[in-house]
Motif scaffolding. Structure first.
Motif, PDB file in Angstrom:
ATOM      1  N   THR A   1      -1.309   7.523 -12.823  1.00  0.00           N
ATOM      2  CA  THR A   1      -1.237   6.114 -13.235  1.00  0.00           C
ATOM      3  C   THR A   1       0.006   5.443 -12.675  1.00  0.00           C
ATOM      4  N   LEU A   2       1.134   6.139 -12.765  1.00  0.00           N
ATOM      5  CA  LEU A   2       2.403   5.532 -12.350  1.00  0.00           C
ATOM      6  C   LEU A   2       2.422   5.221 -10.856  1.00  0.00           C
ATOM      7  N   ARG A   3       1.676   5.998 -10.068  1.00  0.00           N
ATOM      8  CA  ARG A   3       1.637   5.777  -8.622  1.00  0.00           C
ATOM      9  C   ARG A   3       0.359   5.067  -8.173  1.00  0.00           C
ATOM     10  N   ASN A   4      -0.386   4.526  -9.130  1.00  0.00           N
ATOM     11  CA  ASN A   4      -1.619   3.819  -8.768  1.00  0.00           C
ATOM     12  C   ASN A   4      -1.275   2.505  -8.069  1.00  0.00           C
TER      13      ASN A   4
ATOM     14  N   ARG B   1       0.828  -1.210   0.000  1.00  0.00           N
ATOM     15  CA  ARG B   1       0.000   0.000   0.000  1.00  0.00           C
ATOM     16  C   ARG B   1       0.859   1.255   0.000  1.00  0.00           C
ATOM     17  N   ASN B   2       1.915   1.236   0.743  1.00  0.00           N
ATOM     18  CA  ASN B   2       2.820   2.377   0.746  1.00  0.00           C
ATOM     19  C   ASN B   2       4.083   2.005  -0.007  1.00  0.00           C
ATOM     20  N   PHE B   3       4.418   2.790  -1.033  1.00  0.00           N
ATOM     21  CA  PHE B   3       5.590   2.479  -1.832  1.00  0.00           C
ATOM     22  C   PHE B   3       6.859   2.590  -0.982  1.00  0.00           C
ATOM     23  N   GLU B   4       7.742   1.638  -1.168  1.00  0.00           N
ATOM     24  CA  GLU B   4       9.033   1.655  -0.473  1.00  0.00           C
ATOM     25  C   GLU B   4       9.845   2.856  -0.950  1.00  0.00           C
ATOM     26  N   LYS B   5      10.595   3.461  -0.049  1.00  0.00           N
ATOM     27  CA  LYS B   5      11.464   4.592  -0.398  1.00  0.00           C
ATOM     28  C   LYS B   5      12.858   4.077  -0.766  1.00  0.00           C
ATOM     29  N   HIS B   6      13.525   4.803  -1.677  1.00  0.00           N
ATOM     30  CA  HIS B   6      14.864   4.383  -2.114  1.00  0.00           C
ATOM     31  C   HIS B   6      15.680   5.614  -2.488  1.00  0.00           C
ATOM     32  N   ASP B   7      16.930   5.673  -2.025  1.00  0.00           N
ATOM     33  CA  ASP B   7      17.829   6.780  -2.360  1.00  0.00           C
ATOM     34  C   ASP B   7      18.464   6.549  -3.723  1.00  0.00           C
ATOM     35  N   HIS B   8      18.464   7.592  -4.538  1.00  0.00           N
ATOM     36  CA  HIS B   8      19.149   7.514  -5.827  1.00  0.00           C
ATOM     37  C   HIS B   8      20.665   7.423  -5.596  1.00  0.00           C
ATOM     38  N   ILE B   9      21.362   6.673  -6.425  1.00  0.00           N
ATOM     39  CA  ILE B   9      22.826   6.622  -6.345  1.00  0.00           C
ATOM     40  C   ILE B   9      23.386   8.019  -6.602  1.00  0.00           C
ATOM     41  N   LYS B  10      22.824   8.677  -7.613  1.00  0.00           N
ATOM     42  CA  LYS B  10      23.192  10.049  -7.946  1.00  0.00           C
ATOM     43  C   LYS B  10      21.901  10.871  -7.950  1.00  0.00           C
ATOM     44  N   PRO B  11      21.862  12.041  -7.307  1.00  0.00           N
ATOM     45  CA  PRO B  11      20.612  12.800  -7.229  1.00  0.00           C
ATOM     46  C   PRO B  11      20.001  13.076  -8.598  1.00  0.00           C
ATOM     47  N   MET B  12      18.661  13.061  -8.655  1.00  0.00           N
ATOM     48  CA  MET B  12      17.940  13.459  -9.868  1.00  0.00           C
ATOM     49  C   MET B  12      17.660  14.951  -9.752  1.00  0.00           C
ATOM     50  N   LEU B  13      18.481  15.736 -10.414  1.00  0.00           N
ATOM     51  CA  LEU B  13      18.446  17.186 -10.231  1.00  0.00           C
ATOM     52  C   LEU B  13      17.386  17.857 -11.099  1.00  0.00           C
TER      53      LEU B  13
ATOM     54  N   LYS C   1      15.510  -2.037  -9.950  1.00  0.00           N
ATOM     55  CA  LYS C   1      14.601  -1.073  -9.323  1.00  0.00           C
ATOM     56  C   LYS C   1      14.212   0.015 -10.313  1.00  0.00           C
ATOM     57  N   ALA C   2      12.967   0.467 -10.198  1.00  0.00           N
ATOM     58  CA  ALA C   2      12.512   1.682 -10.875  1.00  0.00           C
ATOM     59  C   ALA C   2      11.996   2.608  -9.792  1.00  0.00           C
ATOM     60  N   VAL C   3      12.453   3.857  -9.828  1.00  0.00           N
ATOM     61  CA  VAL C   3      12.194   4.780  -8.726  1.00  0.00           C
ATOM     62  C   VAL C   3      11.732   6.125  -9.279  1.00  0.00           C
ATOM     63  N   THR C   4      10.757   6.739  -8.619  1.00  0.00           N
ATOM     64  CA  THR C   4      10.326   8.087  -9.005  1.00  0.00           C
ATOM     65  C   THR C   4      11.401   9.106  -8.637  1.00  0.00           C
ATOM     66  N   ARG C   5      11.281  10.302  -9.195  1.00  0.00           N
ATOM     67  CA  ARG C   5      12.218  11.376  -8.851  1.00  0.00           C
ATOM     68  C   ARG C   5      12.142  11.722  -7.363  1.00  0.00           C
TER      69      ARG C   5
ATOM     70  N   ASP D   1      12.081  13.679  -4.119  1.00  0.00           N
ATOM     71  CA  ASP D   1      12.648  15.000  -3.815  1.00  0.00           C
ATOM     72  C   ASP D   1      14.012  15.205  -4.448  1.00  0.00           C
ATOM     73  N   GLY D   2      14.382  14.298  -5.362  1.00  0.00           N
ATOM     74  CA  GLY D   2      15.679  14.384  -6.022  1.00  0.00           C
ATOM     75  C   GLY D   2      16.735  13.540  -5.343  1.00  0.00           C
ATOM     76  N   ILE D   3      16.565  13.308  -4.055  1.00  0.00           N
ATOM     77  CA  ILE D   3      17.484  12.458  -3.292  1.00  0.00           C
ATOM     78  C   ILE D   3      16.863  11.080  -3.065  1.00  0.00           C
ATOM     79  N   THR D   4      15.599  11.075  -2.659  1.00  0.00           N
ATOM     80  CA  THR D   4      14.886   9.838  -2.357  1.00  0.00           C
ATOM     81  C   THR D   4      13.583   9.790  -3.141  1.00  0.00           C
ATOM     82  N   GLY D   5      13.338   8.659  -3.801  1.00  0.00           N
ATOM     83  CA  GLY D   5      12.096   8.480  -4.543  1.00  0.00           C
ATOM     84  C   GLY D   5      11.340   7.266  -4.044  1.00  0.00           C
ATOM     85  N   GLU D   6      10.239   6.943  -4.713  1.00  0.00           N
ATOM     86  CA  GLU D   6       9.427   5.787  -4.361  1.00  0.00           C
ATOM     87  C   GLU D   6       9.680   4.663  -5.356  1.00  0.00           C
ATOM     88  N   VAL D   7       9.782   3.459  -4.852  1.00  0.00           N
ATOM     89  CA  VAL D   7      10.038   2.294  -5.693  1.00  0.00           C
ATOM     90  C   VAL D   7       8.744   1.894  -6.393  1.00  0.00           C
TER      91      VAL D   7
END
Length: 658
Positions: A201-204, A66-78, A129-133, A135-141
């Protein structure tokens, strides 16, 4: 043909058709024929009771939590800084040359897609893994959701140990139109734009919904990677993407400064003919070693900019000016117009904001008007074409009673208002729509239709009623559209929201003029909700980032209490604000003056906020620090008079701890 042989043949055929459809844009078969092939493959897999390795059916995975797992990007998504014309781009290049030396720079130029950024991580050649942007540092899996996009490669050729590949997920305009038509046929709430639809859709949480919608994606960016990835520039990287069957955009080109403007103009001229939305062009330094040398400031790279396109304008005709009731009781006039397609979105309604704007425009029903999408997002009525009036125009009828509850209306400055508060169903509905939203209390399962039903049934008359819904469980289960599982999920989401952070809770109250940033500042300043609730006007005005108007609105809200705050608080356990090690500038009031070699003022303000400080525009006795660059001006003299501590540019990184 033996089942195993047929499976292998179908697998190859499905992969070929995926490539033809999504990469080559040259399908050989209809959607119905493809669906038949896919179903046959799925049936054979089931009969064999054996999952094929890298099966096409893996494109739809298990339902995520129900709640997407959080994941830190290796390199920030600026994010990207913007330029709007050739002169501003030349200033960008001057800054580039200053850091890399006076030499010719080759740039990569590509469309700026109006979609949702994603980052795909491949480990040892396999998608992990596929992760959303985020906050640029941490996204949702969102790996399982992304796998539903049929042309996402699951494996790489000639792969490095680890690599992040960035792209933009979007809907083609024909697909967006079809999705909204289907939603409308079921009396649902349509998406506002293709970008809005892609994000939703992507976060459904329902994987079947995601799989049923034809999301698309373009890949263009390199994220973090291991040292065994040896591509030297963007051109080589794009070739790597193509070799690995990633979908890339055909408009990407390379040029020196002299050719950049011409190619940006070419992308702009193609805009109306594209079947996807763009809002500018991205120009980046091609050479990766130069990118590394240039680095980044705050949340934007120094080696790339977004060249934003001007807003598109079109003429339309006003059908009628109507009035809507907002969650704070403000009655907002809006024009319904003959639909016009601007930058990929059908515009049919335009807010006229308030009564002063209505008077300024002198608008009438049936008027011809010029319409723009400001920033390619917000519809805006630029002007009324009075010279085109034919005599068929009629004056706008301004209501004297609330369109929702029939209460008498009154003027509050430029705003027409209904004072019925939560007794007005439109205001009650607007409040709950805000209260349960993701950035507020983040209660899932309370969409447009369910909210409306619960309010109409009288189950939710105040904020606290939401947390007492369980007493209506048996009644809810008997209602159409309320499945047992969805009700269970709703109650679970309500329970998990009972311990909001202080900032989240203050924002969720819906206090006029109090957005996320102000709510965060209030939480940081007051530390507990009790302190905030018992504040007064003088105390609020001590905060440099709270002005007279906002302070008065906060006091009015707390004193009139339109939502039943005490009753609501009794249902919750609001977390106090706790200062962390990263917030070493907690509540420090900091003024910036002069110019800086490495940072713009806006970048410094963002960093100060991240560290808990409060950027201020003027020096006073309450100022804690003055950050001082070259040519500081009168603020320096004033700071010296007050004995305020100065921070010079050479000490800036140490002071900000960056």
């Amino acid at each position: 043909m033996a089942p195993e042989e047929e499976i292998n043949k179908l697998k190859a055929e499905l992969e070929r058709h995926n490539k033809l459809y999504y990469q080559d844009d040259n399908p050989e078969i209809s959607d119905a024929e493809y669906d038949a092939l896919y179903q046959r493959f799925k049936d054979l897999e089931a009969k064999q009771n054996k999952k094929e390795k890298l099966s096409p059916t893996d494109k739809v995975g298990a339902k995520p939590a129900r709640n997407f797992e959080k994941h830190d990007h290796i390199k920030p998504m600026l994010s990207l800084n913007n330029v709007f014309n050739e002169e501003e781009f030349e200033k960008f290049e001057e800054r580039v040359l200053k850091r890399v030396g006076n030499q010719e720079i080759i740039y990569s130029i590509e469309p700026k897609f109006d979609g949702i950024g994603v980052s795909l991580t491949y480990e040892k050649g396999k998608l992990s893994k596929a992760v959303t942007r985020g906050d640029g540092i941490t996204g949702e899996v969102i790996t399982e959701n992304v796998k539903t996009i049929k042309h996402i490669p699951l494996t790489l050729k000639d792969y490095p140990e680890v690599i992040e590949i960035r792209g933009e997920v979007f809907f083609r305009l024909k697909h967006f139109k079809k999705i909204n038509e289907e939603i409308e046929s079921k009396n649902g709430k349509k998406f506002l734009s293709p970008r809005n639809a892609a994000a939703g859709t992507l976060r459904n949480l329902d994987i079947e919904v995601v799989a049923s919608r034809p999301l698309d994606v373009f890949f263009y960016g390199l994220g973090g990677h291991s040292s065994d990835f040896t591509k030297r520039n963007q051109r080589d990287f794009l070739n790597f993407l193509k070799e690995n069957n990633f979908s890339t955009n055909e408009f990407t080109n390379f040029s020196n400064k002299d050719g950049v403007k011409n190619y940006v103009d070419k992308i702009l001229s193609s805009r109306e003919d594209l079947d996807y939305e763009i809002d500018g062009a991205v120009v980046k330094v091609d050479d990766f070693s130069k990118q590394e040398k240039l680095g980044f400031v705050s949340k934007a790279p120094r080696w790339a900019v977004a060249w934003k396109f001007p807003a598109t304008e079109k003429v339309s005709k006003v059908k009628k000016v109507l009035f809507s009731v907002g969650r704070t009781g403000v009655i907002t006039p809006f024009a319904t117009i003959e639909p016009v397609l601007i930058a990929g979105a059908n515009i049919s309604n335009i807010s006229l904001h308030n009564m002063d704007e209505l008077k300024r425009l002198e608008i009438m029903d049936n008027d011809s008007v010029l319409v723009r999408r400001a920033g390619d997002v917000i519809p805006q009525l630029v002007k009324v074409n009075k010279e085109l009036r034919s005599g068929d125009e009629t004056p706008v009828k301004i209501p004297d009673k609330c369109p929702s509850c029939e209460s008498e209306l009154f003027l509050d400055g430029p705003f027409l208002k209904c004072g019925a508060g939560m007794k007005c169903k439109k205001q009650l509905f607007g409040f709950f729509e805000h209260f349960v939203s993701r950035k507020a209390m983040n209660i899932e399962g309370l969409g447009y239709k369910i909210n409306k039903t619960l309010i109409n049934l009288g189950y939710m008359k105040s904020a606290a009623d939401l947390f007492r819904l369980k007493k209506y469980e048996s009644e809810l289960k008997s209602l159409e559209g309320f499945g047992e599982k969805s009700i269970e999920n709703l109650f679970q989401s309500i329970e998990s929201s009972r311990e909001p952070s202080l900032a989240m809770f203050i924002y969720s109250l819906g206090i006029p003029e109090v957005g996320e940033t102000t709510a965060s500042s209030l939480a940081r300043y007051f530390k507990t909700f009790s302190n905030f609730k018992n504040t007064n006007l003088d105390e609020l005005l001590q905060m440099d980032n709270i002005g007279d108007i906002v302070a008065q609105k906060i006091i009015n809200f707390l004193s009139t209490d339109p939502i039943g705050i005490d009753d609501l608080v009794n249902e919750l356990s609001i977390k106090d604000f706790i200062v962390t090690e990263d917030s070493h500038l907690d509540n420090k009031k900091i003024v910036i003056t002069g110019t800086f070699e490495e940072y713009s003022r806006e970048e410094l303000k963002d960093i100060i906020k991240d560290k808990g400080g409060i950027p201020s525009s003027s020096v006073s006795s309450k100022t804690n620090y003055l950050i001082c660059g070259e040519n500081p001006g009168s603020k320096l003299r004033k700071a010296e008079e007050f004995g305020i501590e100065l921070v010079k540019e050479e000490n800036l990184k140490e002071f900000l701890k960056i």
